[in-house]
Design an enzyme around this catalytic site. Structure first.
Site, PDB file in Angstrom:
ATOM      1  N   ASP A 286       0.973  -1.231  -0.077  1.00 52.97           N
ATOM      2  CA  ASP A 286       0.126  -0.038   0.115  1.00 52.97           C
ATOM      3  C   ASP A 286       0.895   1.338   0.093  1.00 52.97           C
ATOM      4  O   ASP A 286       1.883   1.157   0.576  1.00 52.97           O
ATOM      5  CB  ASP A 286      -0.765  -0.086   1.387  1.00 52.97           C
ATOM      6  CG  ASP A 286      -2.117   0.686   1.027  1.00 52.97           C
ATOM      7  OD1 ASP A 286      -2.307   1.222   0.160  1.00 52.97           O
ATOM      8  OD2 ASP A 286      -2.735   0.851   2.004  1.00 52.97           O
TER       9      ASP A 286
ATOM     10  N   ASN B  43     -10.561  -3.275  -6.583  1.00 53.81           N
ATOM     11  CA  ASN B  43      -9.590  -2.063  -7.357  1.00 53.81           C
ATOM     12  C   ASN B  43     -10.230  -1.869  -8.922  1.00 53.81           C
ATOM     13  O   ASN B  43      -9.594  -0.822  -9.471  1.00 53.81           O
ATOM     14  CB  ASN B  43      -8.136  -2.790  -7.555  1.00 53.81           C
ATOM     15  CG  ASN B  43      -7.511  -2.565  -6.363  1.00 53.81           C
ATOM     16  OD1 ASN B  43      -6.515  -3.334  -6.092  1.00 53.81           O
ATOM     17  ND2 ASN B  43      -7.799  -1.768  -5.571  1.00 53.81           N
TER      18      ASN B  43
END
Ligand code: FPP
Length: 249
Positions: free
Chosen positions: A23, A71
């Site tokens: 991340d 996503n």
């Protein structure tokens, strides 16, 4: 570069499987006034070295979250860039990874990915299937709840066909239906960028995984950062629900 295991790490207490939530690529780029995709590119460079590092240090398996089922909701341009990046990296890096003994596998519903990417993925898995240096699992179009739901559907179908009795459904039977069916569960999860969530990642597999969160952004997560995470892991007292050995006497 630390090519051999750092002396302050105990070889006998290394995690056998490390999972990563990579991340902070976007924030890394924004901090530098660069487009988000520059962060993904740098994230890929760091990842390549970490795979090699796991092999060098004797960590047998690494599983990374490259693209979640959620996503797809990112801007189309970014999604397209990521798909092209995955494909380009596979084309460019496969020969070298194969030579270095990396066994590549993919977790997730690959059927929704671009056909050319699926073809590269199948080629990569087939080429590297017998390598033993390090197993590198990449979760793409992966969601843990969907994975568990599909496992349930598959077991229900087996019961319906009379191949399985409901009482024979145990933890091993469920594990076997997951994308990750052949490997050990992760011992350590690393999530970068200060977020402290699991984000629908390996929920079944991480029942006893040690969680490590760091503020470092993924594109800055180098060997030294992995070293730090491993030192932290080796200080943990893993009890798996039991009491410490000293208290059982
Ligand atoms: C999360 O950061 C990162 C991703 C969704 C993509 C990860 C992809 C790579 C590291 C590229 C290489 C991967 C492989 C397997 C070849 P973010 O974009 O959510 O960052 P932010 O939270 O700062 O916006």
């Amino acid at each position: 570069m630390l090519n051999t295991l750092p002396l302050d790490l105990d070889r006998d207490r290394l995690p056998q499987h490390v999972a990563c939530i990579m991340d902070g690529n976007g924030r890394w780029a924004q901090q530098r006034g660069l487009p988000r995709i520059a962060g993904h590119r740098q994230g890929a460079r760091v990842l390549k070295d970490l795979v090699r590092c796991c092999r060098d240090w004797g960590i047998p398996a690494l599983t990374v979250y490259a693209f979640s089922t959620e996503n797809w909701q990112r801007p189309l341009k970014e999604v397209e860039f990521l798909m092209r990046l995955f494909e380009r990296l596979l084309r460019k890096e496969l020969a070298e990874m194969h030579q270095e003994g990396v066994r590549l596998r993919f977790l997730g519903d690959l059927s929704e990915l671009p056909a050319t990417l699926q073809a590269e993925m199948h080629r990569a898995c087939a080429t590297t299937a017998h390598n033993r240096g390090v197993t590198f699992n990449v979760a793409v179009n992966y969601g843990s709840r969907l994975e568990i739901t599909r496992a349930c559907q598959s077991l229900a179908q087996q019961v319906q066909r009379g191949l399985l009795q409901p009482e024979d459904i145990d933890e091993a039977a469920i594990s076997q239906q997951l994308y990750s069916s052949n490997g050990p569960d992760p011992d350590l999860l690393i999530r970068t960028s200060g977020e402290q969530r699991l984000s629908n990642y390996l929920l079944w597999q991480m029942a006893y995984t040690e969680l490590y969160f760091t503020d470092r952004l993924w594109p800055d997560f180098d060997r030294a950062a992995l070293h730090e995470a491993l030192l932290n892991f080796q200080q943990r007292d893993r009890r798996f629900g039991k009491v410490p050995a000293a208290l059982t006497a």
